[in-house]
Design an enzyme around this catalytic site. Structure first.
Site, PDB file in Angstrom:
ATOM      1  N   TYR A  87       0.884  -1.162   0.000  1.00 43.93           N
ATOM      2  CA  TYR A  87       0.000   0.000   0.000  1.00 43.93           C
ATOM      3  C   TYR A  87       0.922   1.213   0.000  1.00 43.93           C
ATOM      4  CZ  TYR A  87      -4.359   2.316   1.655  1.00 43.93           C
ATOM      5  OH  TYR A  87      -5.459   3.093   1.797  1.00 43.93           O
ATOM      6  N   LYS A 131      -5.491  -2.741  -2.362  1.00 43.22           N
ATOM      7  CA  LYS A 131      -6.640  -2.481  -1.476  1.00 43.22           C
ATOM      8  C   LYS A 131      -7.363  -3.784  -1.155  1.00 43.22           C
ATOM      9  CE  LYS A 131      -6.922   2.144  -1.214  1.00 43.22           C
ATOM     10  NZ  LYS A 131      -7.598   3.210  -0.525  1.00 43.22           N
ATOM     11  N   GLU A 167     -12.018   3.896  -6.890  1.00 44.32           N
ATOM     12  CA  GLU A 167     -10.705   4.155  -6.319  1.00 44.32           C
ATOM     13  C   GLU A 167      -9.835   4.954  -7.278  1.00 44.32           C
ATOM     14  OE1 GLU A 167      -9.966   2.884  -3.158  1.00 44.32           O
ATOM     15  OE2 GLU A 167      -8.306   4.261  -3.435  1.00 44.32           O
ATOM     16  N   ASP A 168      -9.336   6.074  -6.818  1.00 41.74           N
ATOM     17  CA  ASP A 168      -8.366   6.862  -7.564  1.00 41.74           C
ATOM     18  C   ASP A 168      -8.826   7.276  -8.970  1.00 41.74           C
ATOM     19  OD1 ASP A 168      -6.921   6.802  -5.281  1.00 41.74           O
ATOM     20  OD2 ASP A 168      -5.155   5.819  -6.104  1.00 41.74           O
ATOM     21  N   ASN A 204      -0.694  11.561  -0.287  1.00 43.58           N
ATOM     22  CA  ASN A 204       0.120  10.370  -0.547  1.00 43.58           C
ATOM     23  C   ASN A 204       0.739  10.454  -1.930  1.00 43.58           C
ATOM     24  OD1 ASN A 204      -0.513   8.988   1.841  1.00 43.58           O
ATOM     25  ND2 ASN A 204      -2.459   8.276   0.991  1.00 43.58           N
TER      26      ASN A 204
END
Ligand code: NAD
Length: 558
Positions: free
Chosen positions: A112, A183, A254-255, A417
């Site tokens: 991660y 994830k 996600e993203d 991040n």
């Protein structure tokens, strides 16, 4: 929290083994979900035609873990460690998950953030074997055929990305697959969701990353991103097919870049079981951190002034959940919103600004325009600053010293991040506030020692929330995912932090407790689903016990 595998997370049964088609010999060794490697017993070696194909000494799972750790720790850089772990996952799933579960502190930064970020940047170069499902722009009209190729029939959680905003690293196209893969590994490690129930998906809709387009080793289609109608049709086709093949599936966005993330969530959230982790999961983790921080500062929630640096998915998501939390405590929405302020790339978000994106409008307050973070801090005197901009180093010495001037214990969350994008390092946060900051970051930092005192930075890690959420959704068969689930998940997470944790400066529970924390979060999510009448399964007598009994524990089938 060890449990025998029961319910939907059950292990391989004898009947399955006896069924024709159960692999033997080399095929069994190449089946990652069944492979035990050197742990196949003498009897199994005879039964499944493995004799001679393995070294003669039979090992236990514990011995195998020891060997993996020795090899893992021998790797001199983190990307090599990532490659090694992915190889293990492709070879022997049980061993991979046991290593992960037993060593989460050490493994999480590899599978991660931050290492997964580097892995995505170099995905085409480190590529060994495929994992998950790639659906490309060229597959429009035949997406169901691709889903049909997936070998497992009962998928309960899909994590899907289109790779446009991978962590704070921008458009990485199909290379973004590392994120859904990572994830979903955390769903299994942190909340005991059986790996077979999970499916990582990447929608390869092209990329605008010139470096990738020019790279012969790039794994995606080397074309510009499709947008507009073509994009929407592909996404819709995927979503419909996914629900058709896997009627009980929960989908995690996600993203995605923020325009698509907000839009897709709004469009589908009432039709299907879907959420966006960057908007909603992050919000719950941040809110839980805030609740804990207030136990340290002794401040009341409604008296906080929170200044966000970055007004995208994460920032607005956190703001909205803070508002929901304040409303839950009796504050009118308008007053609740007045506690949250945003600085974006142009400056303070205020009413007088033109062409503000829709998601920022609710937070455009009546105030003079201020061009940057420092002037906003000086003027608003926030009790907390939350960095979600993907812009490194923006919590400068001046900003942090100002926060320390206005607050005995300034709350400083630098959530961007990976580590290379963080608004400030842990060391900076402590040094520039004379050690008074209550600090959390998106990616992990090592403890910091200043003037003989050691500070342990917290990690505002979404892995505290989404695995438990998924476990809860599976356990009660929730038809939708509601904002209230995130609010109660945040409260449940905050509740798991003991006074002793707080005394040591922790605002999140230790990772070693994450499986039991996930079970508690799952129970909170189920309670909301029962209350809101969106659970499709009956409420069991002992909810928490039922949830715990369903959690997969990595051990070999017998
Ligand atoms: P986003 O693209 O939706 O939003 C980024 C925001 O930052 C935008 O509002 C943009 O205007 C603003 N911004 C950009 N440059 C700026 C500048 N120079 N000054 C001020 N504001 C600026 O992205 P997002 O999904 O909100 O993610 C942002 C960051 O948060 C990323 O680095 C992501 O990795 C991180 N994040 C962390 C967590 C976590 O730690 N748990 C979860 C989600 C996102």
């Amino acid at each position: 929290m060890k449990k025998r595998n029961r319910g939907i997370n059950k292990m391989i049964t004898k009947t399955q083994i006896q069924k024709a088609g159960f692999p033997t010999g080399v095929a069994l060794l190449h089946d990652a979900s069944l492979n035990k490697g050197t742990a196949f017993t003498e009897k199994e070696r005879d039964m499944f035609g493995l004799r001679g194909l393995l070294p003669p000494r039979v090992c236990t799972l514990d011995t195998q873990v020891m060997r993996v750790l020795e090899n893992f720790r021998r790797k001199s850089d983190d990307l090599e460690k990532y490659i090694f772990l992915m190889g293990l996952q492709a070879r022997n799933e049980t061993l991979f998950y046991r290593v992960l579960v037993d060593n989460l502190d050490e493994m999480m930064p590899i599978i991660y953030t931050p290492t997964v970020g580097q892995a995505c940047q170099e995905y085409g170069h480190i590529f060994r074997s495929p994992r998950g499902l790639f659906i490309s722009a060229k597959d429009r009209g035949r997406v169901p055929d691709l889903l049909r190729n997936w070998p497992h029939e009962d998928v309960r959680i899909i994590v899907v990305t289109d790779g446009e905003r991978i962590l704070g690293l921008g458009d990485l196209g199909a290379n973004g697959m590392g994120i859904p893969v990572g994830k979903l590994a955390l769903y299994t490690a942190c909340a005991g969701v059986h790996p077979r129930l999970t499916l990582p998906v990447t929608l390869d809709v092209g990329t605008e990353n010139e470096q990738l387009l020019d790279d012969p080793l790039y794994i995606g289609i080397p074309e510009q991103r499709i947008r507009g109608k073509a994009y929407d049709e592909l996404f819709d086709e995927f979503l419909v097919a996914a629900q058709d093949f896997f009627p009980h599936v929960m989908i995690q966005l996600e993203d995605f870049a923020n325009a698509n993330a907000f839009r897709l969530l709004k469009k589908y959230r009432n039709q299907t079981c879907i959420f966006d982790d960057d908007i909603q999961g992050t919000a719950a983790v941040a809110l839980a951190g805030l609740y804990s921080a207030l136990r340290i500062t002794k401040g009341t929630f409604k008296d906080q002034r929170i200044l966000f640096f970055g007004a995208g998915q994460a920032g607005i998501g956190i703001g909205d959940l803070i508002v929901a939390g304040l409303v839950d405590e009796g504050l009118p929405v308008k007053d609740a919103r007045s506690r949250c302020w945003f600085v974006d790339s142009k400056g303070l978000v205020v009413k007088g600004r033109r062409n503000l994106a829709e998601h920022k409008l609710a937070y455009a307050h009546d105030h003079e325009f201020l061009p940057d973070l420092l002037s906003a801090v000086e003027s608003l005197r926030p009790t907390a600053i939350i960095g979600v901009s993907g812009q490194p180093g923006m919590f400068t010495e001046k900003v942090l010293r100002a926060m320390a001037r206005f607050n005995e214990r300034p709350i400083v969350f630098a959530l961007s991040n990976p580590t290379s994008k963080t608004e400030c390092t842990a060391e900076e946060a402590y040094a520039w506030t004379e050690g008074r900051a209550i600090f959390a970051s998106g990616s992990p930092f090592d403890p910091v020692t200043l003037n003989g005192k050691t500070y342990i930075p917290a990690q505002g890690n979404n892995a505290y929330i989404f695995p438990g959420l998924g476990l809860g959704v599976i356990a009660c068969g929730a038809k939708h995912i509601t904002d209230r689930m995130f609010l109660l998940a945040a409260k449940a997470l905050a509740h798991e932090i003991s006074e002793d944790d707080l005394k040591e400066g922790h605002i999140y529970p230790p990772l070693a407790k994450i499986r039991s924390v996930s079970a508690v979060i799952a129970a909170a999510v189920c309670e909301v689903a029962y209350d809101q009448g969106i659970a499709s399964k009956k409420r069991p007598q002992d909810l928490l016990e039922m949830i715990k009994s369903q959690m997969y524990w990595p051990e070999y089938w017998t």
